[in-house]
Design a protein around this motif. Structure first.
Motif, mmCIF file in Angstrom:
data_model
loop_
_atom_site.group_PDB
_atom_site.id
_atom_site.type_symbol
_atom_site.label_atom_id
_atom_site.label_comp_id
_atom_site.label_asym_id
_atom_site.label_seq_id
_atom_site.Cartn_x
_atom_site.Cartn_y
_atom_site.Cartn_z
ATOM 1 N N CYS A 1 -6.548 6.279 0.308
ATOM 2 C CA CYS A 1 -5.641 6.621 -0.760
ATOM 3 C C CYS A 1 -5.645 7.567 -2.319
ATOM 4 C CB CYS A 1 -4.845 5.174 -1.504
ATOM 5 S SG CYS A 1 -4.296 4.115 -0.876
ATOM 6 N N ARG B 1 0.477 5.456 -2.654
ATOM 7 C CA ARG B 1 0.426 6.393 -2.188
ATOM 8 C C ARG B 1 2.133 6.716 -3.183
ATOM 9 N NH1 ARG B 1 0.366 3.364 3.329
ATOM 10 N NH2 ARG B 1 -1.756 3.825 4.212
ATOM 11 N N LYS C 1 -8.373 2.080 4.457
ATOM 12 C CA LYS C 1 -7.404 2.062 4.061
ATOM 13 C C LYS C 1 -7.475 2.115 2.500
ATOM 14 C CE LYS C 1 -5.140 -0.295 7.897
ATOM 15 N NZ LYS C 1 -3.553 -1.384 8.073
ATOM 16 N N ILE D 1 0.555 -1.307 0.057
ATOM 17 C CA ILE D 1 -0.242 0.071 0.127
ATOM 18 C C ILE D 1 0.602 1.616 0.163
ATOM 19 C CG2 ILE D 1 -0.149 0.074 2.554
ATOM 20 C CD1 ILE D 1 -3.130 1.239 2.049
#
Length: 351
Positions: free
Chosen positions: A261, A209, A257, A205
């Motif tokens: 983003c 980003r 989560k 993840i």
């Protein structure tokens, strides 16, 4: 000021104590001090937070967003407004103080040694051979910071894959570097070692980003991520990033989560054939404002399962042929592949 959307996000992330909360103040279980009855509050007018039990609010001037950021929480907000679609991410409270656990670095097994430090070691050679059996190689595992241990008997026969969020190791898994017929090939840390299991984390993840991904491809294993990552780089698809959710479905915490983003226009679910039906049962939480597509992996001859490690070119074709699951404000998202523009707004909903 805490705007209405940020308020919803707080209510979705933390365990709110309704009978103590008011129109101007939310009271919730403090994740810092083991609070079980509700001692931390956030003032919706001033944006300040304070815990009467641990007094932590005094250490950061009492601003809620500063306090949350210091603990590793990230809200997709600025000045009280949120872009996260929370309408379909509201679930029943869990048996913990927060839906999203506080980020804390975990200790890897005793004696953990990254293979990059010992390129000629026999264990590194075993692990490299395992990588090649999976159509990967030593550099792929080096980038993934894979390592081994000679000091922990439980983890000695495994290549250990750390899982990072915000550059911090929050979880890890193991995969045998010498396959033994009839024996399991994976190992997972116990709750005594790692409090939060795989369903709380999204592998890779940080790359979503860092690369400002427009399309996030969800797969079920770390090795799938490594195979796709290498191929996508070869194709120059810089805004397409694979992540691993470890299972055939996306958990509540993983949904939160992923939706935080910024800049993501599409989530593409890339699973094998038997996982598609299960996946469809919970993608609605992702599909409110961001387009969701399904890229179904084809079956091998003989009706056998296939995944990106078996044939990454097949996986790329599945992504190219993906079908739109839902419409949203983001369905006009496009990306370029081999000189062609694929417009997902033209895709039909899967039947």
């Amino acid at each position: 000021m805490i705007g209405p959307r940020l308020k919803q996000e707080i209510e979705n992330t933390f365990r709110i104590v309704r009978d103590k909360s008011t129109q101007d103040e939310l009271v919730f279980l403090c994740p810092e001090c083991g609070d079980k009855s509700g001692h931390r509050s956030v003032n919706l007018k001033t944006g300040k937070t304070f815990c009467w039990r641990c007094n932590t609010g005094k250490n950061n001037k009492g601003q809620f967003l500063s306090w949350a950021k210091a603990l590793g929480y990230e809200f997709a907000v600025n000045e009280g407004y949120s872009s996260v679609p929370v309408e379909q991410v509201l679930y029943a409270p869990e048996e913990q103080s927060s839906a999203v656990p506080v980020l804390r670095e975990v200790d890897l097994p005793k004696g953990f040694t990254p293979i990059v430090r010992t390129p000629k070691h026999c264990y590194t050679k075993f692990i490299t051979n395992m990588a090649r059996r999976k159509n990967l190689d030593y550099p792929d595992f080096v980038e993934a910071k894979v390592g081994y241990t000679m000091d922990d008997p439980l983890w000695e026969p495994y290549a250990i894959f750390p899982v990072y969020e915000y550059g911090m190791c929050v979880y890890y898994q193991g995969r045998t570097y010498i396959d033994v017929p009839g024996e399991p090939t994976k190992r997972f840390p116990s709750r005594n070692r790692v409090k939060w299991g795989a369903s709380y984390w999204v592998y890779n993840i940080d790359a979503v980003r860092a690369q400002q991904a427009e399309i996030v491809v969800l797969v079920e294993s770390i090795l799938n991520v490594l195979s796709l990552r290498r191929k996508l780089r070869e194709l120059g698809w810089d805004t397409v990033v694979p992540v691993c959710v470890f299972k055939h479905h996306v958990s509540k915490v993983q949904i939160i989560k992923l939706l935080r983003c910024r800049g993501v226009k599409e989530f593409c679910l890339l699973f094998d054939h038997d996982a598609i039906e299960k996946t469809w049962n919970n993608v609605g939480s992702l599909a409110n404002k961001v387009a969701v597509t399904v890229a179904e992996m084809p079956m091998k001859d003989g009706n056998e399962k296939c995944d990106p490690n078996d044939d990454v070119d097949l996986a790329i074709r599945a992504i190219e042929d993906r079908k739109l699951y839902t419409t949203s404000s983001a369905v006009g998202a496009v990306f370029r592949a081999e000189g062609r523009t694929l417009d997902i707004s033209s895709r039909k909903i899967c039947s």
